[in-house]
Write a protein that holds these residues in place. Structure first.
Motif, PDB file in Angstrom:
ATOM      1  N   UNK A  83       0.821  -1.220   0.000  1.00  0.00           N
ATOM      2  CA  UNK A  83       0.000   0.000   0.000  1.00  0.00           C
ATOM      3  C   UNK A  83       0.851   1.265   0.000  1.00  0.00           C
ATOM      4  N   UNK A 450      -6.638   0.758   1.996  1.00  0.00           N
ATOM      5  CA  UNK A 450      -6.127  -0.026   3.130  1.00  0.00           C
ATOM      6  C   UNK A 450      -6.824   0.472   4.406  1.00  0.00           C
ATOM      7  N   UNK A 451      -7.272  -0.464   5.269  1.00  0.00           N
ATOM      8  CA  UNK A 451      -8.014  -0.031   6.463  1.00  0.00           C
ATOM      9  C   UNK A 451      -7.200   0.915   7.341  1.00  0.00           C
ATOM     10  N   UNK A 452      -7.893   1.885   7.939  1.00  0.00           N
ATOM     11  CA  UNK A 452      -7.211   2.872   8.785  1.00  0.00           C
ATOM     12  C   UNK A 452      -6.488   2.189   9.937  1.00  0.00           C
ATOM     13  N   UNK A 453      -7.059   1.094  10.460  1.00  0.00           N
ATOM     14  CA  UNK A 453      -6.397   0.405  11.577  1.00  0.00           C
ATOM     15  C   UNK A 453      -5.034  -0.135  11.140  1.00  0.00           C
ATOM     16  N   UNK A 455      -3.208   1.169   8.666  1.00  0.00           N
ATOM     17  CA  UNK A 455      -2.350   2.340   8.462  1.00  0.00           C
ATOM     18  C   UNK A 455      -1.766   2.800   9.791  1.00  0.00           C
ATOM     19  N   UNK A 456      -2.608   2.802  10.813  1.00  0.00           N
ATOM     20  CA  UNK A 456      -2.145   3.277  12.121  1.00  0.00           C
ATOM     21  C   UNK A 456      -1.061   2.355  12.662  1.00  0.00           C
ATOM     22  N   UNK A 458       0.890   0.505  11.011  1.00  0.00           N
ATOM     23  CA  UNK A 458       2.084   0.567  10.172  1.00  0.00           C
ATOM     24  C   UNK A 458       2.863   1.864  10.328  1.00  0.00           C
ATOM     25  N   UNK A 459       2.202   2.927  10.784  1.00  0.00           N
ATOM     26  CA  UNK A 459       2.920   4.204  10.862  1.00  0.00           C
ATOM     27  C   UNK A 459       3.369   4.542  12.279  1.00  0.00           C
ATOM     28  N   UNK A 460       2.887   3.777  13.260  1.00  0.00           N
ATOM     29  CA  UNK A 460       3.397   3.996  14.627  1.00  0.00           C
ATOM     30  C   UNK A 460       4.847   3.545  14.646  1.00  0.00           C
TER      31      UNK A 460
ATOM     32  N   UNK B 304     -12.462   2.566  12.343  1.00  0.00           N
ATOM     33  CA  UNK B 304     -11.157   1.884  12.247  1.00  0.00           C
ATOM     34  C   UNK B 304     -11.006   1.015  11.010  1.00  0.00           C
ATOM     35  N   UNK B 306     -12.611   1.482   8.108  1.00  0.00           N
ATOM     36  CA  UNK B 306     -12.801   2.223   6.850  1.00  0.00           C
ATOM     37  C   UNK B 306     -11.445   2.294   6.150  1.00  0.00           C
TER      38      UNK B 306
END
Lengths: 464, 382
Positions: A83, A450-453, A455-456, A458-460, B304, B306
């Motif tokens: 992604x 890509x789901x926001x969860x 993304x979160x 992966x970026x932490x 979460x 989405x």
């Protein structure tokens, strides 16, 4: 989140990616492949997850290639969507076990190709799909797009699809090729005797199709719930579609229409590699040094269709060259890399000439972009019609990106992957410019939704 | 050779479009030249909030006029997805209350109607905002617009009055005769003009420099994220309370576009000053993605799963006091309207009015001293 440190990350596990992986691993580099498929192989070497007996030599060839790669110690991350690739080359991917990150020293992009889709009246009806999609259905479990399939568009790939459909017992009832077999095509084939056997085999398949047309084009898919008939018309020698002489093929339940392929440049564009445009190579492609696959960006290499549509033979050769170069640039020198390089280069050049020649000869007709009518939807995701796009272009937006801004064409879920090529061709036609000048919409993070969860996570901050 | 005009407007972002629209009402001939595509650089990437809330105390009367002007455009030409949805500014902790109360007082004194809401009251307005906020301010008069279509509407309104537009023609140089500007050089050839208005956002200073004018405008990276389309999930514009200090102080804006996509960004303190070149736009930063997603999910935990669809980056034009530079500058006939500071969308129509009044020699209803391009030199001299 899992983090994998590696020497070389390869994005895409088709013939180019697998060949690159083998060359780099044999030279001593640690290699990770990220591939979206259930199994690697890409479109060409696609493996049937049901384990059915191989439909063709391609399948067994691919199976052997995958086994060789595994034996060479390459890590394969299957079922994983990339992604993002950040400028520091860290790759964010989402796989069956959740998000993971690959931290490579170099990247080889072998992302392959996408069918070129041109909107026309009725193209959004269920049962209308691309030849590539039809081929995939057949290769993944032996399903046919329908019982009575019409295959249409242009290019030798149509014959390959016809062959696959025949093998699963559903040969197409009609083959509508826009190009007439002409002296140019015959002369081109005459210059490449190495391809005669393959050509003869494919032509034999074609001859078994009851309704074969050359110089005809699909002008409309007909049906209410799904496609049940197709209107076709001859193309006059001056390139104009003779709508008055149209015919209807009724009683069909699937229509596969495609106009060749375009390189999947999303990853290389995101990394800001230099791209060039050539209609014979599928449009925009990632520019590379042909002997090494080096792109304009340091530590980024590209191989296969993303460097210009040329088919599986050049994909394997350019993959091997990129693998050798990426490994060598990191200090991994196998046995006699110069000889390996020279051998691959010597084979790559004529193979590419053959492919680009075919690309030129089977170029889609100019009038193709006129098929869409005012009320034809161009962008399915956002339901934007040709009328909307034409009005935006008229009002001064001029290019593909302008049409997107004012109409949302290409702004939806697929981000223009499906309609981008067609809209560029249509925009060029409307504004009397070239598809090259009409441009393309630059891809941005994320490359796929890509789901926001994810993304979160992966970026932490992560511990490498 | 392109035919001349009374006024050449350089830049077809929202400010240039608004200037052209305002000038078209004066009957002057106007030619807009745009280096790329209209609204294609900074304006289109904006979250385009039209409002007065927690903005700039001294600019309040001007902002109120701008909000009314946008509403009038919508009443006349409802083509740009104008939605008077109201604005919530959330507070995470009690320490932010002083600041929230201060803004509410200021705005109430100016005749506006913001109020402070507790979490239960917030959820009556924004049902999915279930995160553990302390409270929120509510400003019912805020609106959002589709930034692309708003630029298109302004340009088409102007074009209907005879304004000409040339896209993809970068203006490379101001043309001077003695102490007067007489036009611009563009990639499409020179254009004659009695007046030139540079509304070029972060590119303004470069063109002004060709006439020896030094402007304190610098580009600043601004970023945004969008999800795939959702059913109606957010009704208002949701932002962070403008607080002084505080651990999490920063900027947040979250809204749902008419397309259904949720647009959101969070820039924490210290993360806003990255400079760069607007000619080579990079990707969003990793930390920005994290902060934005974290804030969105803090407020709307049910989002979460989405999917994130898209990100984008633009360079906004920043001035030393975060206010526009609007008015005459340098040689006779040269004007500028630039320096949006990331909050230019609402103000653009007012900037158009100021420039039109100045070129016409009419008195302005606004405090134009706030935007005087020479204000920094004057302060230094004083």
């Amino acid at each position: 989140m899992k983090v994998f440190k590696t020497d070389i990350a390869i994005i895409g596990g088709g013939p180019a990616g697998l060949s690159a992986a083998l060359a780099a691993a044999k030279a001593g580099a640690r290699v990770d492949i990220i591939d979206a498929g259930f199994l690697p192989g890409g479109q060409y070497w696609m493996q049937d997850p049901t384990g059915a007996p191989p439909l063709s030599d391609q399948v067994s060839e691919g199976r052997d290639a995958i086994a060789t790669i595994r034996a060479a110690g390459v890590t394969i991350h299957s079922g994983a969507e990339v992604w993002t690739v950040f400028p520091d080359l860290k790759i964010g991917a989402n796989g069956p076990d959740g998000p993971f990150e690959i931290v490579p020293r170099a990247i080889i992009v072998a992302s392959g190709a996408h069918d070129r889709v041109m909107p026309f009246p009725g193209w959004t009806l269920p049962g209308v799909m691309t030849p590539g999609a039809g081929q995939r259905l057949a290769k993944l479990g032996g399903m046919s797009a329908g019982d009575r399939v019409v295959l249409a568009g242009s290019g030798p790939f149509l014959l390959a699809v016809a062959e696959t459909l025949a093998k699963i017992g559903k040969p197409p009832i009609a083959l509508i090729e826009a190009k007439r077999t002409n002296a140019g095509i015959l002369a081109h084939m005459a210059r490449h005797p190495a391809r005669w056997r393959e050509a003869a085999r494919l032509l034999a398949t074609a001859r078994a199709i009851p309704d074969r047309r050359a110089g005809w084009i699909v002008t409309e898919a007909l049906g209410t719930e799904r496609v049940t008939a197709v209107r076709i018309a001859p193309i006059a020698t001056n390139g104009v579609i003779a709508h008055d002489d149209a015919e209807v093929i009724a009683g069909i339940d699937a229509l596969l229409v495609g106009w060749g392929f375009r390189p999947m440049i999303e990853v290389t564009a995101l990394l800001r590699c230099r791209h060039e445009y050539d209609r014979a190579q599928g449009g925009w492609f990632c520019a590379t040094d042909p002997k090494s696959g080096r792109t304009s960006v340091e530590h980024v290499y590209a191989a296969g269709e993303v460097t210009g549509i040329a088919g599986s033979v050049p994909a394997r050769l350019s993959g091997r060259l990129a693998g050798l170069a990426a490994a060598a640039d990191l200090g991994f020198i196998g046995s006699d890399p110069a000889a390996a390089q020279a051998e691959a280069v010597a084979k790559l050049m004529p193979a590419r000439r053959f492919a680009y020649g075919l690309g030129r000869l089977y170029a889609p007709p100019e009038s193709l972009a006129d098929l869409a009518q005012d009320d034809t939807v161009l962008c399915r995701c956002e339901e934007v019609t040709k009328r909307d796009v034409a009005a935006a272009l008229d009002a001064g937006t001029q290019a593909v990106s302008g049409a997107k801004m004012w109409t949302r064409a290409g702004m939806g879920r697929c981000q223009g992957r499906v309609c981008g090529w067609g809209i560029a061709e249509i925009a060029a036609r409307i504004t009397s410019t070239t598809p090259e000048a009409a441009g393309f919409n630059a891809p941005r993070i994320p490359l796929r939704p890509v789901p926001l969860s994810v993304v979160l996570e992966a970026t932490r901050e992560v511990e490498a | 050779m392109v035919a001349g005009a009374d006024v050449i407007v350089v830049g077809a972002g929202v400010v240039g479009a608004a200037v052209a629209e305002a000038l078209s009402r004066t009957g002057r001939s106007v030619h807009v030249v745009e280096q790329g595509l209209p609204g294609g650089a900074v304006s289109g990437a904006s979250l385009a909030c039209i409002g007065t809330h927690m903005n700039d105390e001294e600019e309040l009367p001007f902002l109120k006029w701008c909000c009314d002007e946008w509403a009038a455009f919508d009443a006349h030409t409802p083509t740009f997805e104008y939605d008077r949805c109201g604005q919530l500014r959330f507070l995470k902790q009690e320490s932010e209350l002083n600041s929230a109360r201060h803004w509410i007082d200021v705005e109430r004194n100016a005749g506006l109607a913001p109020e402070l809401l507790d979490p239960a009251e917030v959820r009556r307005i924004e049902p999915l905002l279930t995160g553990p906020i302390h409270s929120a301010t509510w400003s019912p008069n805020s609106a959002v617009v589709n930034p692309f279509l708003a630029v298109r509407m302004l340009l088409e309104t102007a074009q209907a009055q005879g304004v000409r537009l040339t896209s993809r023609a970068p203006a490379t140089k101001l043309r001077l005769k003695g102490d007067r500007v007489i036009g611009v050089e563009t990639s499409a050839g020179p254009i004659d003009g009695d007046h030139v208005v540079i509304a070029g956002g972060p590119w303004t200073a470069k063109l002004a420099a060709t006439a020896g004018v030094d402007l304190p405008i610098v580009p600043r990276k601004a970023q945004c994220l969008a999800t795939v389309s959702q059913p109606r999930s957010i009704r208002t514009v949701v932002g962070a309370c403008k607080a002084e200090g505080g651990v999490d102080a920063g900027y947040t804006q979250i809204q749902q576009a008419m397309s259904g996509q949720i647009l959101f960004n969070t820039v924490l303190e210290g993360g806003v000053t990255a400079h760069g070149s607007p000619d080579a736009v990079p990707e969003v930063d990793r930390a920005f993605i994290r902060d934005s997603v974290e804030t969105l999910l803090f407020l709307f935990p049910s989002f979460a799963e989405i999917e994130l669809l898209r990100s984008w980056v633009r360079y906004e034009a920043v001035t030393p006091d975060d206010r526009f530079l609007t008015g005459p500058v340098g040689p006779d006939g040269l004007y500028i309207a630039a320096g949006d500071g990331g909050v230019g969308f609402c103000r653009s129509v007012g900037m158009g009015r100021i420039i039109a009044d100045q070129i016409e020699g009419r008195p302005s209803p606004f405090r134009t001293d706030l935007y005087d391009p020479a204000r920094f030199e004057r302060r230094q001299a004083a």
